[in-house]
Write a protein that holds these residues in place. Structure first.
Motif, short mmCIF file in Angstrom:
data_model
loop_
_atom_site.label_atom_id
_atom_site.label_comp_id
_atom_site.label_asym_id
_atom_site.label_seq_id
_atom_site.Cartn_x
_atom_site.Cartn_y
_atom_site.Cartn_z
N GLU A 34 0.87 -1.17 0.00
CA GLU A 34 0.00 0.00 0.00
C GLU A 34 0.91 1.22 0.00
O GLU A 34 1.74 1.38 0.89
CB GLU A 34 -0.88 -0.01 1.24
N THR A 47 -4.19 6.48 -2.71
CA THR A 47 -3.68 5.22 -2.19
C THR A 47 -3.54 4.27 -3.35
O THR A 47 -4.49 4.02 -4.09
CB THR A 47 -4.63 4.64 -1.12
N ARG A 49 -2.34 0.46 -4.54
CA ARG A 49 -2.20 -0.88 -3.94
C ARG A 49 -1.68 -1.90 -4.94
O ARG A 49 -2.04 -1.88 -6.11
CB ARG A 49 -3.54 -1.34 -3.40
N LYS A 116 4.67 -1.28 2.86
CA LYS A 116 3.88 -0.06 2.99
C LYS A 116 4.80 1.13 2.80
O LYS A 116 5.91 1.16 3.30
CB LYS A 116 3.20 0.02 4.35
N ARG A 118 4.39 5.37 3.00
CA ARG A 118 3.61 6.60 3.20
C ARG A 118 4.56 7.72 2.82
O ARG A 118 5.60 7.90 3.44
CB ARG A 118 3.13 6.74 4.63
#
Length: 135
Positions: A34, A47, A49, A116, A118
């Motif tokens: 993600e 977002t 994925r 992940k 961010r």
């Protein structure tokens, strides 16, 4: 994996992005990844994925921006997590406006794969440089 191994995985990820080596890049990314890019008025925000999402956001980035990294990033590491702190300069292709982007990637690494991301970027600088572009 050790902190040093996790940093190497992240370094390899950024190197694969820089070289355009999609196969090497996807080999470093978990299929359930993600990638979150917060913001509004910026085409890459959202977002993303899985392998398809990573490939799509990188393809969109290549279409939208030209970017250079004037100095190597800094790495802050703790077990399973690598923060990458850096700066980029570039221009938005559609507007030819330039920007300076101070950024941080918060990356989780498990079993040698990125699971992940961010991404914290200067969305205001990028939105400002993108203003007036045809979507």
């Amino acid at each position: 994996m050790s902190n040093e191994e996790n940093v190497q995985v992240v370094n390899n990820f950024f190197a694969a992005i820089g070289s355009g080596d999609k196969q090497a890049l996807l080999a470093l990314v978990d299929e359930g990844i993600e990638w979150i890019i917060p913001g509004e008025d910026w085409p890459l925000a959202g977002t993303h994925r899985g392998h398809a999402g990573v490939a799509a956001v990188l393809r969109k980035a290549a279409e939208e921006i030209e970017m250079i990294f004037p100095k190597p990033p800094e790495f802050v590491v703790q077990v399973g997590r690598v923060l990458v702190v850096g700066v980029a300069t570039g221009k938005i292709k559609a507007t030819t406006r330039t920007f300076k982007d101070d950024w941080v990637f918060d990356i989780t690494v498990r079993n040698g794969k990125l699971t992940k991301i961010r991404e914290y970027i200067d969305t205001q600088a990028l939105a400002k440089a993108s203003a007036g572009r045809v979507q």
